[in-house]
Design an enzyme around this catalytic site. Structure first.
Site, mmCIF file in Angstrom:
data_model
loop_
_atom_site.group_PDB
_atom_site.id
_atom_site.type_symbol
_atom_site.label_atom_id
_atom_site.label_comp_id
_atom_site.label_asym_id
_atom_site.label_seq_id
_atom_site.Cartn_x
_atom_site.Cartn_y
_atom_site.Cartn_z
ATOM 1 C CE LYS A 1 -6.583 6.160 -1.361
ATOM 2 N NZ LYS A 1 -6.625 4.990 -0.618
ATOM 3 N NE ARG B 1 -1.248 8.448 1.557
ATOM 4 C CZ ARG B 1 -1.515 7.688 0.523
ATOM 5 N NH1 ARG B 1 -1.836 8.316 -0.545
ATOM 6 N NH2 ARG B 1 -1.796 6.568 0.569
ATOM 7 N NE ARG C 1 -3.566 -3.128 -3.633
ATOM 8 C CZ ARG C 1 -3.481 -1.766 -3.323
ATOM 9 N NH1 ARG C 1 -4.339 -0.999 -3.603
ATOM 10 N NH2 ARG C 1 -2.505 -1.648 -2.385
ATOM 11 N NE ARG D 1 0.608 -0.809 -3.436
ATOM 12 C CZ ARG D 1 -0.180 0.278 -3.226
ATOM 13 N NH1 ARG D 1 -1.016 0.619 -3.886
ATOM 14 N NH2 ARG D 1 -0.156 0.815 -2.015
ATOM 15 N NE ARG E 1 -0.341 0.974 2.484
ATOM 16 C CZ ARG E 1 -0.981 0.008 1.752
ATOM 17 N NH1 ARG E 1 -0.517 -1.293 1.608
ATOM 18 N NH2 ARG E 1 -2.063 0.203 0.747
HETATM 19 P P1 AP5 Z 1 -7.781 -0.096 -4.910
HETATM 20 O O1 AP5 Z 1 -8.804 0.628 -5.728
HETATM 21 O O2 AP5 Z 1 -6.467 -0.414 -5.215
HETATM 22 O O3 AP5 Z 1 -7.486 0.892 -3.139
HETATM 23 P P2 AP5 Z 1 -7.003 2.059 -3.015
HETATM 24 O O4 AP5 Z 1 -7.917 2.811 -1.972
HETATM 25 O O5 AP5 Z 1 -6.363 2.693 -4.146
HETATM 26 O O6 AP5 Z 1 -5.893 1.522 -2.029
HETATM 27 P P3 AP5 Z 1 -4.201 1.875 -2.132
HETATM 28 O O7 AP5 Z 1 -3.748 0.855 -1.204
HETATM 29 O O8 AP5 Z 1 -3.687 1.936 -3.305
HETATM 30 O O9 AP5 Z 1 -4.030 3.164 -1.235
HETATM 31 P P4 AP5 Z 1 -2.982 3.729 -0.592
HETATM 32 O O10 AP5 Z 1 -3.411 4.904 -0.162
HETATM 33 O O11 AP5 Z 1 -2.484 3.047 0.833
HETATM 34 O O12 AP5 Z 1 -1.639 3.652 -1.499
HETATM 35 P P5 AP5 Z 1 -1.009 4.681 -2.567
HETATM 36 O O13 AP5 Z 1 -0.704 3.999 -3.625
HETATM 37 O O14 AP5 Z 1 -1.814 5.933 -2.516
HETATM 38 O O15 AP5 Z 1 -8.440 -1.230 -3.998
HETATM 39 C C1 AP5 Z 1 -8.024 -2.112 -3.211
HETATM 40 C C2 AP5 Z 1 -8.610 -3.491 -3.533
HETATM 41 O O16 AP5 Z 1 -9.757 -3.935 -3.145
HETATM 42 C C3 AP5 Z 1 -8.144 -3.981 -5.073
HETATM 43 O O17 AP5 Z 1 -7.707 -5.515 -5.104
HETATM 44 C C4 AP5 Z 1 -9.696 -3.880 -5.546
HETATM 45 O O18 AP5 Z 1 -9.591 -4.827 -6.676
HETATM 46 C C5 AP5 Z 1 -10.455 -4.245 -4.336
HETATM 47 N N1 AP5 Z 1 -11.823 -3.233 -4.567
HETATM 48 C C6 AP5 Z 1 -11.902 -1.928 -4.876
HETATM 49 N N2 AP5 Z 1 -13.020 -1.662 -4.756
HETATM 50 C C7 AP5 Z 1 -13.854 -2.834 -4.343
HETATM 51 C C8 AP5 Z 1 -15.281 -3.361 -3.980
HETATM 52 N N3 AP5 Z 1 -15.940 -2.112 -4.107
HETATM 53 N N4 AP5 Z 1 -15.575 -4.129 -3.467
HETATM 54 C C9 AP5 Z 1 -14.764 -5.240 -3.474
HETATM 55 N N5 AP5 Z 1 -13.449 -5.183 -3.612
HETATM 56 C C10 AP5 Z 1 -13.096 -4.071 -4.120
HETATM 57 O O19 AP5 Z 1 0.374 5.110 -1.764
HETATM 58 C C11 AP5 Z 1 1.349 4.033 -1.359
HETATM 59 C C12 AP5 Z 1 2.315 4.804 -0.730
HETATM 60 O O20 AP5 Z 1 2.792 5.729 -1.330
HETATM 61 C C13 AP5 Z 1 1.988 5.490 0.919
HETATM 62 O O21 AP5 Z 1 1.984 4.480 1.732
HETATM 63 C C14 AP5 Z 1 3.053 6.565 0.838
HETATM 64 O O22 AP5 Z 1 4.199 5.758 1.274
HETATM 65 C C15 AP5 Z 1 3.313 6.909 -0.620
HETATM 66 N N6 AP5 Z 1 2.426 7.949 -0.977
HETATM 67 C C16 AP5 Z 1 1.615 8.028 -1.700
HETATM 68 N N7 AP5 Z 1 0.692 9.126 -1.884
HETATM 69 C C17 AP5 Z 1 1.320 10.013 -0.828
HETATM 70 C C18 AP5 Z 1 1.208 11.204 -0.528
HETATM 71 N N8 AP5 Z 1 0.184 12.151 -0.766
HETATM 72 N N9 AP5 Z 1 2.021 11.737 0.645
HETATM 73 C C19 AP5 Z 1 3.018 10.981 1.175
HETATM 74 N N10 AP5 Z 1 3.265 9.710 0.822
HETATM 75 C C20 AP5 Z 1 2.627 9.316 -0.320
HETATM 76 MG MG MG Z 2 -4.333 3.058 -4.857
#
Ligand code: AP5
Ligand code: MG
Length: 221
Positions: free
Chosen positions: A22, A97, A134, A167, A178
């Protein structure tokens, strides 16, 4: 490549499990559309870096891989989306979410609502591999991967030279938690947006550039 005016204003949500790409895709897509990228996880990590009360409140939930309570997230993201720079469009990443968040977003956006919601589909095995490798920039939070998306200079962000780090919630126990949270609380959103006829699905397991162009294709009416 900048996309034409026919794509604007555009209000897009990227949905998908942790590690689906994402953040990687939302950054590029927002730039190509000329709109703002709003990532709830990035906003929380910015608050933590600044030591704000909001950041402190979110920290315990995030470290355990649990969702931050709806009231906190909704207030934070809707305040961001209401700012003037989002009037021309927004790519939302990581929000909504829960059904509660999705309904609050619909109410805030009014009659026209979202233009498109795109699900990035990736197998669990691939997600675990991605999150294990990552690295994130301490300054701008751009994601990299040790093997599949390495920076040009080891340990440094290509964009601003910021230090890259792992992270806290990419530890194996937090990753497993997660995934469970995603299945229980976020997957129900797929039916919500399917019913609204806004959902498209893209295979997120392909090369980063291939996913980017499929994503642009999925925005077409
Ligand atoms: P990346 O692009 O970083 O993936 P992502 O989908 O953004 O994954 P996240 O772990 O950031 O998602 P998340 O939803 O768990 O975390 P968030 O920060 O939103 O890619 C991942 C890896 O793969 C990277 O190394 C990249 O280089 C690689 N990659 C990407 N595309 C690729 C491809 N095509 N091929 C190969 N490699 C590839 O949330 C964190 C925390 O915040 C949550 O757990 C929660 O506690 C809180 N939070 C955030 N939003 C909310 C909400 N709306 N409600 C409640 N709590 C929330
Ligand atoms: Mg992300």
């Amino acid at each position: 490549m900048f996309l034409g005016k026919e794509y604007r204003p555009v209000r897009v949500v990227l949905l998908g499990p942790p590690g689906a790409g994402k953040g990687t895709q939302a950054r590029t897509l927002a730039k190509r559309l000329g709109v703002v990228h709003v990532a709830s996880g990035d906003l929380f990590r910015e608050h933590q870096a600044k030591g704000t009360e909001l950041g402190q409140n979110a920290k315990t939930f995030m470290a355990k891989g649990l969702l931050v309570p709806d009231a906190i997230v909704i207030a934070m993201v809707l305040e961001r989306v209401a700012r003037p720079d989002c009037a021309g469009g927004v790519v939302l990443d990581g929000f909504p979410r829960t059904l509660e968040q999705a309904k609050a977003l619909d109410r805030a956006l009014g009659e026209k609502g979202l233009d498109r919601v795109v699900l990035l589909k990736v197998s669990e095995e691939e997600l675990v591999r991605r999150l294990g490798g990552r690295l994130i920039c301490r300054v701008c939070q751009a994601p990299y991967h040790r093997e599949t998306a390495p920076p040009r200079v080891e340990g440094r962000c290509d964009r601003d030279g910021g230090e890259l780090y792992q992270r806290e919630d990419d530890r194996p126990e937090a990753v497993r938690q997660r995934f469970r949270v995603y299945q229980q609380q976020t997957e129900p959103l797929l039916d919500y947006y399917r019913t609204q006829k806004k959902l498209r699905e893209v295979d997120g397991a392909q090369e980063i550039e291939t996913v980017s162009s499929k994503l642009v294709g999925a925005l077409k009416p």
